[in-house]
Structure formats: structure tokens, C-alpha cells
Design an enzyme around this catalytic site. Sequence first.
Site: not given
Ligand code: HPA
Ligand code: ZN
Length: 350
Positions: A29, A31, A209, A212, A290-291
Site C-alpha cells: 500500500h 501511492h 481503500h 480509513e 501509504d504516502d
Molecule cells: N487514502 C485515500 N486516498 C489516497 C490516500 C489515502 O490514504 N493516499 C493517496 N491517496
Molecule cells: Zn492509501
Amino acid sequence: MNTFSRTVPPVAADRLPDLLRAMPKAELHMHIEGSLEPELIFALARRNGVAIPYANVEELRRAYAFTNLQSFLDIYYAGASVLQKEQDFYDMAWAYLERAAADNVVRAEMFFDPQTHTERGVSMQTVVDGLHRACVDAKSKLGVDAELIMCFLRHLSEEDAFATLEQALPLRDRFIGVGLDSSELGHPPEKFARVFARCRELGLHLVAHAGEEGPPAYVWSALDVLKVERIDHGVQSTRDPALMKRLAQDRIPLTVCPLSNLKLCVFPDLGRHNLRELLDGGLVATVNSDDPAYFGGYMNRNFTETFAATGLGAQHAWQLAANSFEGSFTDAATKRGYVDRLGAVFDRFA
Ligand code: HPA
Ligand code: ZN
């Protein structure tokens, strides 16, 4: 014996961070646009003659103070505007893959958001060519198995998602699956039921997703309507005991992102994260970044900070790494090979 289970001896607290860093792992996971570091944003802006509304790297980094998912997404999409040429996508992915290799990530399944680029006039081909070339080089030069998963932006329409799929089909052999990301609340999975049904017919892997910020109901519909194989995040599932049972019974992996959850205020502090509860519930939970450029850390930092804050130990470390291999979209023999390498590292620390 199950390929993925092993009882491991305890490891002293002062050696645990070294074990966490050394163990081979899969990242499921991440991006790729979220790996764009401020330094690279400025370098690409200069190279492409794109204006950005921040004076320097420090000022941009100071803007990374988020209160929820949307406050992050606004700045994340703005940052991606510096990506224009095939080489830009290559450079971004290569920078991530080098960092992943340094963290002993042996397999990376990377999300990309084509709609963020095509709506600015950058072609699907440009995006996919650059990312794919970095994946090919990662295998030969870094020993990392890297694959791509194309995400649909859920704040856009189903029609837009179908058009995106159409543009990507000539490049079908360059991505292994599709996902669903962006603003979760108000955009439930079922909005994309028909697109995911089509992707399923095409033999693509399916993830989304869910849970969250959104409710357990979104996780249920990702499973039952979209028929996904993994849930990205899914941390809200602990609010629904029946859902926890379903996820455990069907061995549906959850790609959990602790530092992301902290930065987007899903949990008030890392010590209150529910990763232990997910593992205790028998779920196939994994740790991911994630990012990483926006949330303060790549894979190893997610592991070391979460373990330090929650008191998880060596057995949890084994489980999380083994879960990452079990949950990956590679073949059974390759998974067994990864688990053998994991075992060798644990033997060194015994
Ligand atoms: N959630 C939803 N969209 C996203 C995320 C996330 O954590 N990171 C990049 N796009
Ligand atoms: Zn994500």
C-alpha cells in the site's frame, strides 16, 4: 505446517529495531505520487517550468500539517502537477524503489493515480511507460520485484473510471490490478460496482481503500459488492465484530499504514493505534507507508515507530512480514522463497 506461520523466540528490546529493519518485507500500500519528496517536487518544477506556490523546500514541508484525509489530498494532487514527462515518472518511481530496497522491501505493489495526470493533459502512455521502466530496472539493479496497481479516484464519476480503464487497456500487461482511492466519505465502494465487475472479467486483481475514515459498511461493500481481494487501511473494522470475523475467516489482508493514520488524525497518537487488536483478531494485517514523503517515513520507520509506541514484539514482527508475503499478488513458490529469506534473518537474531 502453514508456510507463513512460525513461533519465534523473543528478541531483546534494544535489538528489535535492527530486526525490523533487516527483515525482508513486501509493501502492498504505497501511492507512488505520495513518494514525491519536496526536493524532487522543486527539481521537477524547475525542469518543467512549472510554478509552485511555495518559496522553498522548507516552506512546502511546513504545509504538511494535516487534519484529515481531504486536507492531505488537496496538497498531494497539487504536488503531482510537476510530473509531465516519462522521465519524471521514472525518476519518482526510481527514488522510491531505491529507498524501498534500502528498507529490505523485496516486493513492492505500487499504486498510481492516472486521472491526476490525464486530466492535466499527460497521456496514460507517458505515465505507465515511466513507472514501468523503473519497475523493470528495480528487478535487475535492486533485486526488488515491483508491480503496478492502477487506482480510480472515487471522488470522480463511474463514467470517468470507465474512460480511464479504456485508456489503460492497451497497456494491460503493465499493471496487475486496480484499486480505489481518494476522498472516502460520501463515495462508497458500490459507486464503482460496474467498473470493478468489468475489471474482474479482465482478470485484474482487485483492491480498494475502505474503512480509513469511512464506516465498517464501506468495508462490507468493498468485499461483497466490489469483491476485492485486499482492503486498504480497514482500521475502522474493529468497530464491527461480525466484520472482524469475516476478515479473519476469509483471510482478507488489511494494508494498514500507521504513520499515515497518525498524520491524518485517524488515531490521536501511535500508542493508541489498533494494529495489535487487528493481529489479535487473527486478521492478515500488514504494515505499509501509504504516502511516505508526506507522512514522515518509509517502511522501516513505520515498523520501528509503531513497535516502539505499541510494545509489539518479535512474534508480531514475524507475523506482519509473513502476512505481507501471504497478501501479495505473486505466485506460491515465490512467496515460499520470501518466507525462507525471512526465516534466515530471524535465525540470525535468535
Ligand atoms: N487514502 C485515500 N486516498 C489516497 C490516500 C489515502 O490514504 N493516499 C493517496 N491517496
Ligand atoms: Zn492509501
